[in-house]
Scaffold this motif. Structure first.
Motif, PDB file in Angstrom:
ATOM      1  N   GLU A   1      45.493   8.960 -48.538  1.00  0.00           N
ATOM      2  CA  GLU A   1      45.736   7.799 -49.401  1.00  0.00           C
ATOM      3  C   GLU A   1      46.405   6.685 -48.603  1.00  0.00           C
ATOM      4  O   GLU A   1      46.113   5.501 -48.804  1.00  0.00           O
ATOM      5  CB  GLU A   1      46.612   8.193 -50.592  1.00  0.00           C
ATOM      6  CG  GLU A   1      46.808   7.109 -51.628  1.00  0.00           C
ATOM      7  CD  GLU A   1      45.519   6.753 -52.353  1.00  0.00           C
ATOM      8  OE1 GLU A   1      44.557   7.556 -52.337  1.00  0.00           O
ATOM      9  OE2 GLU A   1      45.458   5.643 -52.912  1.00  0.00           O
ATOM     10  N   ALA A   2      47.261   7.056 -47.678  1.00  0.00           N
ATOM     11  CA  ALA A   2      47.904   6.053 -46.836  1.00  0.00           C
ATOM     12  C   ALA A   2      46.856   5.320 -45.998  1.00  0.00           C
ATOM     13  O   ALA A   2      46.897   4.086 -45.865  1.00  0.00           O
ATOM     14  CB  ALA A   2      48.951   6.706 -45.945  1.00  0.00           C
ATOM     15  N   HIS A   3      45.899   6.062 -45.407  1.00  0.00           N
ATOM     16  CA  HIS A   3      44.824   5.430 -44.636  1.00  0.00           C
ATOM     17  C   HIS A   3      44.051   4.435 -45.502  1.00  0.00           C
ATOM     18  O   HIS A   3      43.765   3.313 -45.068  1.00  0.00           O
ATOM     19  CB  HIS A   3      43.863   6.488 -44.098  1.00  0.00           C
ATOM     20  CG  HIS A   3      44.256   7.021 -42.757  1.00  0.00           C
ATOM     21  ND1 HIS A   3      44.236   6.251 -41.615  1.00  0.00           N
ATOM     22  CD2 HIS A   3      44.690   8.261 -42.371  1.00  0.00           C
ATOM     23  CE1 HIS A   3      44.620   6.964 -40.586  1.00  0.00           C
ATOM     24  NE2 HIS A   3      44.921   8.209 -41.019  1.00  0.00           N
ATOM     25  N   ARG A   4      43.647   4.887 -46.708  1.00  0.00           N
ATOM     26  CA  ARG A   4      42.853   4.005 -47.585  1.00  0.00           C
ATOM     27  C   ARG A   4      43.600   2.714 -47.911  1.00  0.00           C
ATOM     28  O   ARG A   4      43.027   1.621 -47.893  1.00  0.00           O
ATOM     29  CB  ARG A   4      42.474   4.761 -48.865  1.00  0.00           C
ATOM     30  CG  ARG A   4      41.325   5.730 -48.702  1.00  0.00           C
ATOM     31  CD  ARG A   4      40.801   6.204 -50.050  1.00  0.00           C
ATOM     32  NE  ARG A   4      41.790   7.015 -50.758  1.00  0.00           N
ATOM     33  CZ  ARG A   4      41.885   8.334 -50.611  1.00  0.00           C
ATOM     34  NH1 ARG A   4      41.075   8.984 -49.775  1.00  0.00           N
ATOM     35  NH2 ARG A   4      42.796   8.999 -51.290  1.00  0.00           N
ATOM     36  N   ASN A   5      44.891   2.830 -48.194  1.00  0.00           N
ATOM     37  CA  ASN A   5      45.653   1.632 -48.567  1.00  0.00           C
ATOM     38  C   ASN A   5      45.898   0.706 -47.377  1.00  0.00           C
ATOM     39  O   ASN A   5      45.893  -0.514 -47.516  1.00  0.00           O
ATOM     40  CB  ASN A   5      46.982   2.050 -49.209  1.00  0.00           C
ATOM     41  CG  ASN A   5      46.808   2.468 -50.655  1.00  0.00           C
ATOM     42  OD1 ASN A   5      46.466   1.668 -51.508  1.00  0.00           O
ATOM     43  ND2 ASN A   5      47.019   3.755 -50.929  1.00  0.00           N
ATOM     44  N   LEU A   6      46.099   1.292 -46.199  1.00  0.00           N
ATOM     45  CA  LEU A   6      46.272   0.439 -45.022  1.00  0.00           C
ATOM     46  C   LEU A   6      44.977  -0.299 -44.689  1.00  0.00           C
ATOM     47  O   LEU A   6      44.994  -1.491 -44.353  1.00  0.00           O
ATOM     48  CB  LEU A   6      46.724   1.275 -43.826  1.00  0.00           C
ATOM     49  CG  LEU A   6      48.193   1.711 -43.843  1.00  0.00           C
ATOM     50  CD1 LEU A   6      48.481   2.633 -42.655  1.00  0.00           C
ATOM     51  CD2 LEU A   6      49.129   0.506 -43.808  1.00  0.00           C
ATOM     52  N   ASP A   7      43.840   0.399 -44.789  1.00  0.00           N
ATOM     53  CA  ASP A   7      42.563  -0.274 -44.552  1.00  0.00           C
ATOM     54  C   ASP A   7      42.351  -1.415 -45.544  1.00  0.00           C
ATOM     55  O   ASP A   7      41.854  -2.484 -45.189  1.00  0.00           O
ATOM     56  CB  ASP A   7      41.413   0.742 -44.663  1.00  0.00           C
ATOM     57  CG  ASP A   7      41.417   1.730 -43.511  1.00  0.00           C
ATOM     58  OD1 ASP A   7      40.798   2.818 -43.669  1.00  0.00           O
ATOM     59  OD2 ASP A   7      42.036   1.429 -42.457  1.00  0.00           O
ATOM     60  N   ARG A   8      42.720  -1.159 -46.774  1.00  0.00           N
ATOM     61  CA  ARG A   8      42.551  -2.192 -47.807  1.00  0.00           C
ATOM     62  C   ARG A   8      43.503  -3.356 -47.581  1.00  0.00           C
ATOM     63  O   ARG A   8      43.144  -4.518 -47.744  1.00  0.00           O
ATOM     64  CB  ARG A   8      42.793  -1.562 -49.185  1.00  0.00           C
ATOM     65  CG  ARG A   8      42.467  -2.481 -50.342  1.00  0.00           C
ATOM     66  CD  ARG A   8      42.383  -1.688 -51.637  1.00  0.00           C
ATOM     67  NE  ARG A   8      42.131  -2.593 -52.736  1.00  0.00           N
ATOM     68  CZ  ARG A   8      43.066  -3.229 -53.417  1.00  0.00           C
ATOM     69  NH1 ARG A   8      44.338  -3.033 -53.107  1.00  0.00           N
ATOM     70  NH2 ARG A   8      42.768  -4.053 -54.394  1.00  0.00           N
ATOM     71  N   ALA A   9      44.756  -3.050 -47.172  1.00  0.00           N
ATOM     72  CA  ALA A   9      45.764  -4.097 -46.980  1.00  0.00           C
ATOM     73  C   ALA A   9      45.356  -5.074 -45.892  1.00  0.00           C
ATOM     74  O   ALA A   9      45.653  -6.275 -45.972  1.00  0.00           O
ATOM     75  CB  ALA A   9      47.115  -3.470 -46.652  1.00  0.00           C
ATOM     76  N   ARG A  10      44.651  -4.572 -44.854  1.00  0.00           N
ATOM     77  CA  ARG A  10      44.267  -5.457 -43.746  1.00  0.00           C
ATOM     78  C   ARG A  10      43.351  -6.585 -44.211  1.00  0.00           C
ATOM     79  O   ARG A  10      43.314  -7.647 -43.595  1.00  0.00           O
ATOM     80  CB  ARG A  10      43.579  -4.641 -42.645  1.00  0.00           C
ATOM     81  CG  ARG A  10      44.498  -3.661 -41.934  1.00  0.00           C
ATOM     82  CD  ARG A  10      43.793  -2.974 -40.764  1.00  0.00           C
ATOM     83  NE  ARG A  10      44.615  -1.885 -40.243  1.00  0.00           N
ATOM     84  CZ  ARG A  10      44.450  -0.606 -40.562  1.00  0.00           C
ATOM     85  NH1 ARG A  10      43.475  -0.238 -41.389  1.00  0.00           N
ATOM     86  NH2 ARG A  10      45.247   0.319 -40.038  1.00  0.00           N
ATOM     87  N   ALA A  11      42.627  -6.370 -45.286  1.00  0.00           N
ATOM     88  CA  ALA A  11      41.688  -7.380 -45.770  1.00  0.00           C
ATOM     89  C   ALA A  11      42.272  -8.266 -46.877  1.00  0.00           C
ATOM     90  O   ALA A  11      41.590  -9.142 -47.384  1.00  0.00           O
ATOM     91  CB  ALA A  11      40.417  -6.687 -46.290  1.00  0.00           C
ATOM     92  N   LEU A  12      43.518  -8.031 -47.225  1.00  0.00           N
ATOM     93  CA  LEU A  12      44.117  -8.759 -48.345  1.00  0.00           C
ATOM     94  C   LEU A  12      45.033  -9.877 -47.849  1.00  0.00           C
ATOM     95  O   LEU A  12      45.643  -9.765 -46.775  1.00  0.00           O
ATOM     96  CB  LEU A  12      44.927  -7.798 -49.218  1.00  0.00           C
ATOM     97  CG  LEU A  12      44.141  -6.781 -50.046  1.00  0.00           C
ATOM     98  CD1 LEU A  12      45.102  -5.849 -50.773  1.00  0.00           C
ATOM     99  CD2 LEU A  12      43.202  -7.468 -51.031  1.00  0.00           C
ATOM    100  N   PRO A  13      45.163 -10.951 -48.673  1.00  0.00           N
ATOM    101  CA  PRO A  13      46.167 -11.978 -48.351  1.00  0.00           C
ATOM    102  C   PRO A  13      47.554 -11.502 -48.751  1.00  0.00           C
ATOM    103  O   PRO A  13      47.712 -10.488 -49.443  1.00  0.00           O
ATOM    104  CB  PRO A  13      45.727 -13.156 -49.224  1.00  0.00           C
ATOM    105  CG  PRO A  13      45.065 -12.521 -50.412  1.00  0.00           C
ATOM    106  CD  PRO A  13      44.380 -11.278 -49.877  1.00  0.00           C
ATOM    107  N   GLY A  14      48.560 -12.238 -48.304  1.00  0.00           N
ATOM    108  CA  GLY A  14      49.925 -11.968 -48.749  1.00  0.00           C
ATOM    109  C   GLY A  14      50.621 -10.882 -47.980  1.00  0.00           C
ATOM    110  O   GLY A  14      51.523 -10.206 -48.514  1.00  0.00           O
ATOM    111  N   LEU A  15      50.232 -10.650 -46.711  1.00  0.00           N
ATOM    112  CA  LEU A  15      50.987  -9.693 -45.895  1.00  0.00           C
ATOM    113  C   LEU A  15      52.314 -10.317 -45.480  1.00  0.00           C
ATOM    114  O   LEU A  15      52.435 -11.539 -45.364  1.00  0.00           O
ATOM    115  CB  LEU A  15      50.175  -9.300 -44.661  1.00  0.00           C
ATOM    116  CG  LEU A  15      48.916  -8.459 -44.930  1.00  0.00           C
ATOM    117  CD1 LEU A  15      48.120  -8.302 -43.650  1.00  0.00           C
ATOM    118  CD2 LEU A  15      49.289  -7.104 -45.512  1.00  0.00           C
ATOM    119  N   ASP A  16      53.315  -9.482 -45.274  1.00  0.00           N
ATOM    120  CA  ASP A  16      54.631 -10.030 -44.951  1.00  0.00           C
ATOM    121  C   ASP A  16      54.718 -10.405 -43.471  1.00  0.00           C
ATOM    122  O   ASP A  16      53.894  -9.978 -42.652  1.00  0.00           O
ATOM    123  CB  ASP A  16      55.739  -9.045 -45.330  1.00  0.00           C
ATOM    124  CG  ASP A  16      55.738  -7.800 -44.462  1.00  0.00           C
ATOM    125  OD1 ASP A  16      55.333  -6.746 -44.958  1.00  0.00           O
ATOM    126  OD2 ASP A  16      56.152  -7.902 -43.285  1.00  0.00           O
TER     127      ASP A  16
END
Length: 611
Positions: free
Chosen positions: A574-589
């Protein structure tokens, strides 16, 4: 603007009224026209001309000797108006204390109506006892002299204060405090059964310590009196309510004075009048149409809540104003103490109706009906289908601003450094995030002005930028829905002030109540999940952050937080899936949170960190 003289007056009563008008014109520097004043009674033209000559003869000129008043030593003239001159004097029998002595000029005293108004003014002030109303010390009426002595205010008027700041900036807090004091004074006037009818900046005096005093009761009357003839306007046009401009004394009540105070506050905050046309008839049309530009058009630093208060006070419809001056004072005090105000901005339908009223003269009757019907239907459709989406969008933006990644960084820092929360609040508060959130709350309230939940949440956020302020949260009520909202707000305030324990306690209680009364709250889930991560309780953080990401699916930093919790709970896939998804999203810190969680995940899998 010539007054409309009521036709039922006989000639003598009309001449008495005209003499008052002539004196007013001369005191204002205008030239009375006998023909215009006589109007439809040309047989009075000769007598009107005599009245003009008499008024000109008795009007004091520069250089005239100071008057002799028994019991007083007159020192100098302070000012004059249509109902008399005011002098600085010493009251001999009371140790020579300084007083302001108001004297009715001998020529004006020839009018029985003027004498009555002057006596009414003195008696009205003498009846009142209030720390923000000038006090009357003595009344003199002897040997044809009519005067009264009142407190001498060794300061300036609010009008002078405004003039000194033209072209600069106002003092919002000072103006609000003046508004509170004058509104309380007006409430005392109204409680005594009186109306002031001439509230304006020049009639608000300021002591040297800034204490405001309501003065000049020259137009005061009993609330149920009819001394001013119907059709005769009394007051100062720019500050007068629509009903006062119509010269209908039977329609005046305390809300007319509330309107005038609203215009006064607008003038002091914007440093200009709301109705600024050159021609009097245009000003009258603007006042009756309620066409004042929003206060923040000219004073963008003024809080939105203050704009709402002033707009309510000066609404063209008395029924939509504050019912009493005390209610206006209460709302101003709520604003000063960072509590939610009770006034609400005009809603979409109200604004549409006002606009239609202002434009009705330009529309033919049939077209106007069809156009108005169409406009109302369109507005109704917008209100029902689009406005809720706009409100929700702004609320989401406001709450995400409060979840700014800087919040997580500061919370982690405080946890390991064991820094007191008061020190963090004073030093590391992200004011830009707070300001951004407040801007979105204000936008939401413009579309949904009657939403008390949004207004209360905004008040909590605003109070967080001034930690010394008392919390605007009231005592917790018993109703379960309201109590849940109360507990939620308590947790929000603690969260914004970095009081981790208090926030967790409040929001844990809120979750138990929330199951009973409302849908899941993704903001609380996100904030509580973050707090549990900081407190090293990943098992508690994980389900809450999962709920938060479901509610805010397009926010990168929340997805990273979820991946962090998954790593710590050993849910590595689940951590892998969320990190992969986060890379494509705006609003990273901007604190390299993504890289840190990636490194933790590699370590948990026993793989070397990427170079």
């Amino acid at each position: 603007m010539q007054p409309v003289m009521p036709p039922e007056l006989d000639d003598e009563a009309l001449l008495d009224l005209l003499f008052d008008r002539i004196v007013d014109l001369l005191e204002d520097g205008a030239s009375p026209c006998a023909a215009e004043l006589a109007g439809d009674r040309p047989h009075l033209l000769h007598r009107v001309e005599e009245l003009i000559r008499l008024a000109q003869q008795v009007k004091p000129e520069a250089g005239q000797p100071l008057p002799q008043i028994p019991g007083y030593t007159v020192l100098r003239e302070l000012g004059r108006g249509g109902m008399g001159a005011v002098y600085l004097a010493r009251q001999e029998r009371l140790g020579g204390r300084p007083v302001a002595l108001k004297l009715l000029p001998a020529g004006v005293a020839l009018s029985s109506k003027a004498r009555q108004r002057f006596r009414d003014e003195a008696h009205a002030i003498a009846r009142l006892s209030h720390p923000n109303i000038v006090a009357v010390h003595d009344v003199v009426s002897a040997d044809g002299l009519h005067a009264y002595a009142m407190e001498w205010v060794d300061g300036q008027s609010l009008a002078d204060w405004i003039s000194e700041r033209c072209g600069g900036h106002t003092d919002v807090v000072f103006v609000c405090r003046v508004g509170v004091a004058v509104a309380r004074a007006l409430h005392a006037v109204h409680a005594a059964g009186l109306l002031h009818r001439d509230v304006k900046p020049s009639n608000i005096l300021l002591r040297r310590d800034g204490t405001p005093l309501l003065s000049d009761f020259g137009l005061v009357r009993e609330a149920d009196a009819t001394l001013t003839h119907a059709g005769h306007f009394a007051g100062t046009m720019a500050y007068s309510s629509p009903e006062q401009l119509r010269g209908q004394p039977e329609n005046l009540d305390s809300r007319s004075d509330v309107y005038a105070l609203g215009v006064t506050l607008y003038h002091a905050l914007a440093l200009r009048l709301p109705f600024a046309a050159q021609r009097p008839e245009v000003v009258v049309q603007q006042i009756e149409g309620g066409a004042a530009p929003p206060l923040r058009t000219f004073a963008p630093r003024v809080p939105v809540d203050l704009q709402t208060i002033v707009a309510k006070a000066m609404d063209q419809d008395p029924a939509r104003r504050y019912d009493t001056a005390a209610e206006l004072a209460d709302d101003l005090e709520r604003l000063l103490s960072l509590q939610p105000i009770k006034a609400r901005p005009a809603g979409l339908m109200t604004r549409a109706i006002k606009l239609a009223r202002r434009k009705r003269g330009a529309l033919a009757a049939g077209a106007a009906g069809a156009t108005l019907t169409g406009a109302v239907l369109v507005a109704l459709g917008v209100y029902v289908f689009l406005v809720p989406r706009w409100v929700e969008w702004h609320l989401t933006k406001a709450r995400l601003a409060l979840l700014h990644p800087d919040q997580a960084s500061t919370l982690h820092w405080s946890h390991f450094a064991e820094t007191p929360t008061w020190a963090l609040s004073a030093t590391f508060l992200n004011q830009s995030a707070i300001d951004g959130a407040l801007a979105h709350y204000d936008a939401a309230l413009r579309w949904s002005p009657f939403d008390d939940d949004i207004r209360a949440e905004r008040a909590i956020v605003r109070s967080a930028s001034a930690p010394g302020q008392a919390s605007p949260i009231a005592d917790s009520p018993q109703d379960s829905i309201v109590r849940a909202s109360h507990v939620r707000l308590a947790g929000l305030r603690a969260f914004l002030l970095w009081d981790t324990d208090a926030a967790i306690e409040s929001w844990s209680r809120y979750e138990s109540l929330q199951d009973q009364v409302r849908e899941p709250d993704p903001f609380v889930a996100a904030a509580l999940g973050l707090l549990y991560l900081v407190e090293e309780h990943p098992a508690r953080a994980y389900p809450r952050l999962r709920d938060a990401v479901q509610g805010f699916p397009e926010v990168g930093f929340l997805t990273v937080y979820l991946a962090d919790a998954a790593v710590q709970c050993n849910d590595l896939s689940e951590a892998h899936r969320n990190l992969d998804r986060a890379r494509a999203l705006p609003g990273l810190d901007g604190h390299r949170g993504l890289e840190r969680v990636e490194a933790d995940l590699l370590a948990a899998e026993g793989r070397p960190e990427r170079g």
